[in-house]
Each structure stands twice: as C-alpha cells, then as structure tokens.
Enzyme design. Structure first.
Site, PDB file in Angstrom:
ATOM      1  N   LYS A 183     158.318  18.037 -10.176  1.00 24.38           N
ATOM      2  CA  LYS A 183     158.455  18.168 -11.669  1.00 24.38           C
ATOM      3  C   LYS A 183     157.707  17.036 -12.292  1.00 24.38           C
ATOM      4  O   LYS A 183     158.048  16.097 -12.057  1.00 24.38           O
ATOM      5  CB  LYS A 183     159.969  18.312 -12.077  1.00 24.38           C
ATOM      6  CG  LYS A 183     160.454  19.004 -13.171  1.00 24.38           C
ATOM      7  CD  LYS A 183     159.913  18.690 -14.358  1.00 24.38           C
ATOM      8  CE  LYS A 183     160.473  17.149 -15.094  1.00 24.38           C
ATOM      9  NZ  LYS A 183     159.482  16.863 -16.324  1.00 24.38           N
ATOM     10  N   GLY A 240     163.498   6.735 -12.436  1.00 26.97           N
ATOM     11  CA  GLY A 240     163.504   6.755 -14.038  1.00 26.97           C
ATOM     12  C   GLY A 240     164.804   6.312 -14.385  1.00 26.97           C
ATOM     13  O   GLY A 240     165.428   5.295 -13.943  1.00 26.97           O
ATOM     14  N   SER A 241     165.160   6.684 -15.490  1.00 27.95           N
ATOM     15  CA  SER A 241     166.374   5.858 -16.345  1.00 27.95           C
ATOM     16  C   SER A 241     167.580   6.361 -15.843  1.00 27.95           C
ATOM     17  O   SER A 241     167.827   7.435 -15.113  1.00 27.95           O
ATOM     18  CB  SER A 241     166.430   6.676 -17.900  1.00 27.95           C
ATOM     19  OG  SER A 241     166.650   7.847 -17.733  1.00 27.95           O
ATOM     20  N   GLY A 244     168.991   9.901 -17.168  1.00 31.62           N
ATOM     21  CA  GLY A 244     168.244  10.961 -16.532  1.00 31.62           C
ATOM     22  C   GLY A 244     168.804  11.172 -15.138  1.00 31.62           C
ATOM     23  O   GLY A 244     168.897  12.184 -14.744  1.00 31.62           O
ATOM     24  N   GLY A 245     168.730  10.195 -14.415  1.00 32.96           N
ATOM     25  CA  GLY A 245     169.183  10.189 -13.035  1.00 32.96           C
ATOM     26  C   GLY A 245     170.504  10.729 -12.916  1.00 32.96           C
ATOM     27  O   GLY A 245     170.802  11.285 -12.056  1.00 32.96           O
ATOM     28  N   GLU A 264     166.310   6.581  -8.151  1.00 36.42           N
ATOM     29  CA  GLU A 264     166.055   4.923  -8.263  1.00 36.42           C
ATOM     30  C   GLU A 264     166.194   4.861  -9.802  1.00 36.42           C
ATOM     31  O   GLU A 264     165.168   5.384 -10.539  1.00 36.42           O
ATOM     32  CB  GLU A 264     164.751   4.784  -7.598  1.00 36.42           C
ATOM     33  CG  GLU A 264     164.576   3.195  -7.395  1.00 36.42           C
ATOM     34  CD  GLU A 264     163.836   2.724  -8.418  1.00 36.42           C
ATOM     35  OE1 GLU A 264     164.299   2.015  -9.472  1.00 36.42           O
ATOM     36  OE2 GLU A 264     162.562   2.691  -8.264  1.00 36.42           O
ATOM     37  N   CYS A 301     160.396  -1.614 -12.499  1.00 29.99           N
ATOM     38  CA  CYS A 301     161.794  -1.636 -12.518  1.00 29.99           C
ATOM     39  C   CYS A 301     162.508  -2.811 -11.857  1.00 29.99           C
ATOM     40  O   CYS A 301     163.660  -3.055 -11.639  1.00 29.99           O
ATOM     41  CB  CYS A 301     162.314  -0.318 -11.600  1.00 29.99           C
ATOM     42  SG  CYS A 301     161.145  -0.051 -10.349  1.00 29.99           S
ATOM     43  N   GLU A 392     169.989  -2.549 -19.263  1.00 28.60           N
ATOM     44  CA  GLU A 392     168.457  -2.925 -19.198  1.00 28.60           C
ATOM     45  C   GLU A 392     167.939  -2.787 -20.476  1.00 28.60           C
ATOM     46  O   GLU A 392     168.112  -1.685 -21.043  1.00 28.60           O
ATOM     47  CB  GLU A 392     167.893  -1.922 -18.242  1.00 28.60           C
ATOM     48  CG  GLU A 392     166.419  -2.076 -17.909  1.00 28.60           C
ATOM     49  CD  GLU A 392     165.503  -1.230 -16.911  1.00 28.60           C
ATOM     50  OE1 GLU A 392     166.308  -0.146 -16.557  1.00 28.60           O
ATOM     51  OE2 GLU A 392     164.809  -1.511 -16.291  1.00 28.60           O
TER      52      GLU A 392
END
Lengths: 527, 527
Positions: A183, A240-241, A244-245, A264, A301, A392
């Site tokens: 994706k 990602g965030s 989202g994760g 992650e 990250c 974060e």
C-alpha cells in the site's frame, strides 16, 4: 516513466476514478504526476493473484529467492539518478540522504538474499523416530519455518526507500516466501511506482510467479482498510503513527480470522543522563544531543524526544548549552505540508501544557514546510502527572525533565509507555549504582544504549527495532535486521513424512548443508 | 489438605463470598470440597505481587530456574496417589491416564529445566563494533530473549495436569522468567490447588520471590476477564474452546496496551485416505481409526473428527468396517456433565443437518456422563456447502466425507478452517500424485502426519502444536515442546553496553558456554 498507475502483479492498472498528486515540500508545489487510486476490484485482484502466486512462491528455494532479491537491488540501482530526484521531489529530503537511504535499502535486500541463501533461518529441527521406545514408540518429527501467505506492507512517510516499497518489510516478506502487496505511501507514490517497476522487472527476469508483488496507490485510508480486511491477506507490516498503526491492528483483530499486524509506531526515546556525566561533560553531551534532536529534521522514529536528569549544577549547565546549541542548527524541510502542520499543532499542544518552559527555539522566519526546532523543560512531578507530555511530537522537538532525585527518575521511567529505545549517559562506573533505573528502562524499551544517541539504527542481526506497545504492536519481533523475517513465518511439523517428499531443509541427506537441531544437537551433518 | 482457597503468591487466601464445588462424573455427584472464588481484590494482589516478583525473577539464572522447575516436578510426585485420586474424582479419567498425564507433566517440567540450564534458547546474537568503519563507525550490538512480564495461564478442562496448573504453558512461562498467575479450571479446582501447593513449596525451597506463582479459583468468567484486562498482565496462555479463546483474544486486543493471547482451540483434524490405501487396506485403517476416534472418550484436541476419501469400493469397505468397529468400543465417561451435555447438543446439531447419515453409533444405555460414540457420513458437495459440518463436535464423533473426485477433495481441504493437524493415509508412492492436496492441507494445518493418527502429541522440540486460526490464535508459536517458551519472551538489544553489566549470556567471556551468533557465525567461543 511514471504512469501513476497501480501494479496488479506484472500489469499496470488504473481502473479507479479517484486521482491525486504528490507534493514537493521544498518548492511548495504539487508534483506533476497524476496518481490513480486503486479500486476495490484492483485490491481483490491483487489479493487473488498473491494467493495464486503463494502456491509456487512459498516453495521457491532460498537460492532462487536470493536471485530475486539481488535482482531487485540491481534494478533499483539501475534507475539511477532519476529515482533520487523523484525521491527528493516527493520528500524534501536532500540528495545525500537519498543516496544513503538507497544504499541502506540495497544493503537490506542483499542481506536478506544472503540470509535465505545460507538457509539456517528456517530453524530446522529434527527428532528421529524411536520405534522401540517403551511404553509407546516415538514418531519421526521434523519442523521448519514456512511462510504465512500474502503480506500487505504499508510504506512509511519518513523512509521512502528503506521502509517503503522495497524496504525492510517487503524484503523480509519476500525472503520468507510470502508475496507482497504494497500500500504505497501517498506522499511518495511516484517514487513508489519507480521502485515497483524495479521489483516487477526483477520478478520477471528471475522467473517469479505473477502476483508475487503488487503496488496499490491511495490518498486516503480505504485501500489500506480493504487490504487488511481481505480474507486472503495473512499478515501486515506498517511503519507510521500510533493512530494509524492501532487502527490497522484493531481492524485485523476484528476479522473472522485475526491476522498479525507488525506496526512500528511512535516513540519518544528517553535519554537518562546520570549526575557524574552531567557534572563532568554537560556541554559535550548537550552539543551531541542538539545534533541528534535535529537530525533529518527530527523525522526519525528514534529521535530523542525526552531527556531526563536529576537537578544539579550539571543539569543546569546541560540545559543552558542545549539552548545555545539548538538555535545554531539551520532549520530544514519536513516531508510534507501535512507533517509540518502536524508538527506545529503538536508542538503548540505541548507548549500549552501547564509547567512547560521553552529553553530555546529557532525564532527566525523559515521557508514554507521548514520546521523550527525547539527544546523545552519541565519539573519531574509535572511530567509524571501529565500524560500529554509523554506523547511524541514528530519533528525537531525535545523535552528535558528535571527530577528531584533518583527515586523520581525511576518513577518517571517506570511510568513511561513502551519505547523503541532508551539511552543511559553515564560516566564509566556510575551506571552500576543505577541498576533500578536501568532495569525500569529495560522493561520499557526494545534497545538500550550506553553513551550514545538513539538516532542511527544499525542494520545487523543483533539489532532490535521494536519494543513494548505502543513502540510496536508486537514486541516479540524486530522491524530491522534479518531476524525481521520471523514475522512472516510459522513453524510447521512433518510427522513420519517420506524423506523424498520432505523439503530439502529437512531431508536426511541435508542437501543444503544447513545447520539443524538434530535430536537436541546443532549440526550440519547428514542423518 | 484441600482448603478451597486461592494462592496469592505464597499465601492461601479466600476473601471472596462466592463458592462452588467440583463434580465427580463417574459417581455423578458433587465432590466434597468447597472452593472459594477469587475476588477482584485478590486478582489485583496477585498481579501486583507478580509484577514485583518479575523484577528479580526476570533476572534469575537458567540454573536457578532449572532448580525451581525440577523442584516443582519433585513436589508434584511427592503428592503421591492422593493427587491421582483427586484428579480422577474431578475428571472421570481413569488412574492409568492420571499416571500417564502426571508423567508427561513431570517430563515437561524437567525438559524445560534442561532447556534453560543449557541456555542456548535465548538466541544470543552479537555484532561487535567496527570503530573504523567508513563512512560511519559501527556500534556494538548484542541481542537476546528476555521475559515479557506476568503471564496468565488458563487451565484446560481436558488435561488437568499437562495443560493446567503446572502444565505446558506454566512450565514455559516459568522457564522464560515470567511469573505465572493460573486461572484454575473450575472442573478440577481441587486438583489445581494440590498442584499449586507443590509449586509454592518448590518456590519456597528454591528461594524464588513471593508472587512468582499464584492460583485463582472461579466458576464463571469474571476472574479470567479481570486477569486478561489487568494492565500488569503481559501475556495469556489458554487451551479450550474457540468461543472461550476468541473472547479472551478480543478482550486482550481491546486493551490500551494489547497483549498476546496464545489460545490453542478447537480442531477437527482432517484425515485424507488416498484411493490405493483404501483399496489395499481399508479394513485395517478403519480399525485403527475406530480406536483413535474413541481414545480418551474423544476428548483430545487432536481427535480425528473428519475423514475424507474419494468414492470407491475401498471407501465403501472403509465406512462399513468403521461402522462395525466403532460400536465394539465400550463407551466411557466424559469429564463433566456439562461436557457430556455439550457433546449431545453438538452431536444432535450435526445429525440434524441435511444430507448427513449415521453410519453407526453406540445405541445401548450407558451410565450418566458417558458418551455414546457415533460415526457419520456425507457427500462432498453437501459438506462443502454447509459450514456447520466443519465445526468440532468435542467427543467421540467423526464424519466421513465421500468426494466425487480428486478435485473435490482438494476443494474441501482448501475450504477448511485452520487445523492443528492434517493426516494423509497413503500407499507408498501414491502421495506423490497428490501434491496439490498435500499443499492445500499444509496451508490449513500446523502438523502433517503420514500414515498415522493425529491423537498422540509427542512432547519434543520438533513438535508443532498449533496452527492457522482457529486452531490457535497465533500460528507462529507452538503450545507443546520446549519452543513454546518463545511465546513469553521478546528479543532485546544492548548497544555499546559495558561488558561487566551485560547479562552473562552476552558477555565477551561467554561464562555460560552457550552457542551464540557472533558476527554471523554460530559459536560457543569467547570474544
């Protein structure tokens, strides 16, 4: 040539009606390419093709998979400077970074090629039969890792090469024997198409089945949701965030057949500076950290978003120097206006919290999409009592927590959410007196660093990139290094299976010469 | 003496107001002991104690953990015949089975002791520094497995010893360095208390921290829910129904910090009998399977609930013999009236499906709680189109599916849900012609068996007991054998960490003499 189309296996395809463009944050204008979003039909086609490809690809030898992986690396290299230009025009990241990240990506692909060619990674285990055992005879059992099935990989915004189309997750899944559906990240869809063309060329040249790789575009969340919910998809890799994760994790957990999501996600990467170190070299440490906080516009990250010390003259000297040094750094461009916007929003939210003080920040005007770095400070008890400060702020931001004492330091560490990394800055023998702090930190992180900076993630077998939630959704696996292949396999046992029908890895004669656990002993001998 | 109390660490505790009794299915009466259900307070206390114990227990050496595991085995043995009597009075399982299962349980505990004493299981990996590397120096990285934290283990109804209080999940978690809180199975709470007393005695004798083990009683689902939702709990092991396992998985996935649930759930363990085998030895196979279907009153998770063949004279001969043989078996007692009741309900539901025919079943009157075995048959297309027939009937029940041809056989396999095992009955060379069937079966199961029966799960390193969902919630791990320790650990990296502060497993001098991956090579050498 960039077409803006999806790759459904080897075929370019653009059946959808929705299009979008990527953005050049340096020039602050849209890029020229019109990208066509994948339709639900194309999602289904990619999943069906991947399932069909899995039938043969899952049985492909390590040597053949290694050829494929090396060919991908070669084809990416063959795209030359044009690829680097497209990368920069979609990310704002400079040419040097583009080259470095391409090098890392090629290195990852080739490391996985070596790994599966060597073949020990299947963890072959053999317990031979004991037909005369009493009271019951013992059967012959042989176990090895086999691939899970089609894997969906979500490209990361901050690593258009190394954690996107043919990045670490894709390389790991392909190495394991799983077809991959990417994706593509909407911020670098053209880069993604170019890299995809290299993967497809490599698949064709090395005779891999159609459907071993697909690349789907989308600007929104629908395509990703459709992929994660598709019954033929068996695992997901994401970088990602947290937002989202977690959304993908929740979708996958609600399926009739839940599947693993390896996300992650965010991290503030706490750095603990011990008193003697502060006393002896506060200024040097502050200079080093001014660099680490602003490296890559703070878009790693592993960016050190939290620095913790006990109040002392040394800590005061550290914050003063950090304040002086941080403003000397020339601001740089963020990946996208949305990311620059989110940085401003999250920074403002942090700065509006009661008790937080700005130590220093870059104040001059900057180009659009550039991030102005800022370092802040807060008292230990204020930090302990305000969870907002534990979140974060993605970008060049850091918070220095000034503790009352060692106990508060330990309390703060113990109350942190899961993190990718934790760092201890210590003079030589000092750390031995802080075993409680070290143990608390170890429970909260995936990697612990002595006298270094968390930025800079070495790609090697002993790297663990991951950590307790929400650093990742599954702390039992790494996202970096060859062991990340383990995310996409399951062990499988053969009982009394005829020798000539076993996979080569488990045959008596050990034709691949791999190291196996035979009746409890590691050996590469035949049986 | 059985008190009916919970163990909160080393202390017997009964703060709750709810009590219940276990049941003797052979005598069809309640057992005498009054069991007190754990309160939410006691759940919290057990979790807090386990978290505190984790601080030291997670750092306990393999040698010390091995002492603890062996002491548990010794203390269970020391409980002698009384334990076997209580086991039988709470399960209806005969003395021979009690002895055999105790032997397996002691064997598991001692196998884990050997495993952690040897120490290779931590998968130590070391990449040494390259300070002169260009363009950037390489840091020193060292990785090993570390325990996750407090683990909750749900006892299984059908294995009061081997998959309950001190069974496989508990042994694996304790070996890994995780404290364990057992949610005792309500059907054998007194057996659970006796085994718990052995664990506690072993913990005290070998100097383990208070809280390394707790045992909580409950007759309903609340205590289990509270445990899985407790923020200090970091993983869950479960053996039981799909309904129960999925409910726990869903609860765990919805937590703020999701945690892994390793649920080993239902399975119908498909058995494919190939034509030549049917042609040559239908009667022998039928006799073997009449035994496997009724073994342990059909209460094994590997019970062969589904037998598949292509229509032929051989298949007809097989079903005829199976029908003759199955009624010769003397019915036996199920674990509990609820389980006997569920068997009747599920059997009736299966028998009421359109197109299903009874081949034969035991028809005579039986004692209360005894199960009357039955074998049934159905056409291939009827089976394909009716998912109800794909569900497990826990007990001595099996369904023979008669396919039209090889293609339908493959379709049926491909459409099955995930299974613990799949079996191929084949004449010597016949299976080679059925690679599509074998591949389809391999994708659906965790273990594939050649010319055997799925019942009988060998405890050895090469065993994989698990499989694609819903056989288990995580096909990447086994529930049986020493590798099940991997469920309860995560890899952890030390970067540039001082040698004398590293765990022994990662020190330069390799004081434990374990096998490590050092710069890509397996070795037990020092650095």
């Amino acid at each position: 040539m960039i077409t803006g189309k999806n790759y459904i296996g080897n075929q370019l395809s653009a059946k959808g009606s929705k299009t979008f463009k990527t953005f050049n944050p340096l020039l602050n204008i849209e890029n020229q390419w019109e990208i066509t979003e994948a339709s639900q039909d194309e999602v289904n086609q990619a999943a069906e093709l991947a399932t069909e490809a899995f039938k043969t690809y899952s049985k492909t030898s390590g040597a053949k998979k290694a050829q494929f992986l090396r060919a991908i690396a070669d084809e990416i290299e063959a795209l030359g400077d044009e690829l680097l230009q497209v990368y920069s025009s979609e990310s704002g990241l400079p040419n040097g970074r583009a080259k470095g990240e391409r090098g890392r990506t090629l290195g990852q692909l080739r490391a996985f090629a070596n790994h599966v060619e060597e073949g020990n990674w299947v963890d072959a285990s053999i317990d031979t039969a004991q037909p005369d055992r009493k009271p019951l005879p013992k059967v012959d059992l042989r176990k090895m890792n086999v691939p899970l099935g089609p894997v969906v990989v979500f490209g990361a915004s901050n690593f258009p090469f190394a954690f996107s189309t043919a990045g670490g997750d894709t390389a790991a899944a392909i190495a394991s024997g799983c077809p991959v559906i990417v994706k593509s990240h909407p911020m670098h869809a053209a880069t993604g198409e170019m890299v995809s063309s290299a993967v497809i060329k490599a698949a064709e040249k090395t005779g891999m089945p159609n459907g071993v790789f697909s690349n789907l575009n989308s600007s929104g969340i629908e395509v990703g949701q459709q992929l994660v919910q598709h019954p033929k998809v068996k695992a997901v890799g994401f970088t990602g965030s947290i937002h989202g994760g977690r959304a993908l994790y929740d979708l996958a957990a609600k399926r009739d057949e839940p599947i693993p999501v390896f996300a992650e996600m965010g991290s503030i990467n706490p750095v603990v500076i011990l008193p003697q170190a502060l006393n002896n070299r506060a200024e040097t440490i502050a200079k080093t950290y001014a660099g680490s906080i602003t490296l890559g516009t703070g878009q790693f990250c592993t960016n050190p978003g939290l620095i913790i010390g006990v109040k002392s003259a040394g800590l005061t000297s550290f914050v003063n120097t950090l304040a002086e040094e941080i403003v000397k750094v020339e601001p740089s461009c963020m990946l996208h206006p949305n990311i620059a916007g989110a940085y401003e929003t999250n920074k403002s939210k942090a700065l509006s919290q009661s008790g937080i003080k700005v130590l220093a920040g870059y104040e001059n005007d900057v180009e659009p999409n550039y991030a102005r770095q800022v370092v802040t400070t807060v008292e230990g008890d204020t930090f302990l009592n305000n969870p907002t400060l534990h979140h974060e702020v993605f970008g060049p931001f850091s918070l220095v927590v000034q503790c009352e004492d060692k106990q508060q330091l330990e309390d703060i560490i113990s109350n942190l959410e899961g993190q990718l990394t934790g760092t201890i800055i210590s003079d030589d023998n000092e750390v031995a007196e802080y075993s409680n702090v070290v143990n608390a930190l170890q429970n909260r992180v995936g990697r612990i660093i002595f006298n270094g900076v968390p930025t800079g993630v070495e790609v090697c077998p002993s790297m663990l990139h991951g950590g307790p939630y929400p650093a990742s959704t599954d702390s039992r696996f790494t996202a970096v290094g060859v062991d990340s292949i383990k995310r996409f396999v399951r062990p499988f046992s053969f009982q009394d299976w005829p020798n000539d029908l076993l996979p080569d890895e488990l045959k008596n004669e050990n034709p691949l010469g791999i190291i196996r656990n035979v009746n409890g002993k590691l050996t590469s001998q035949k049986i």
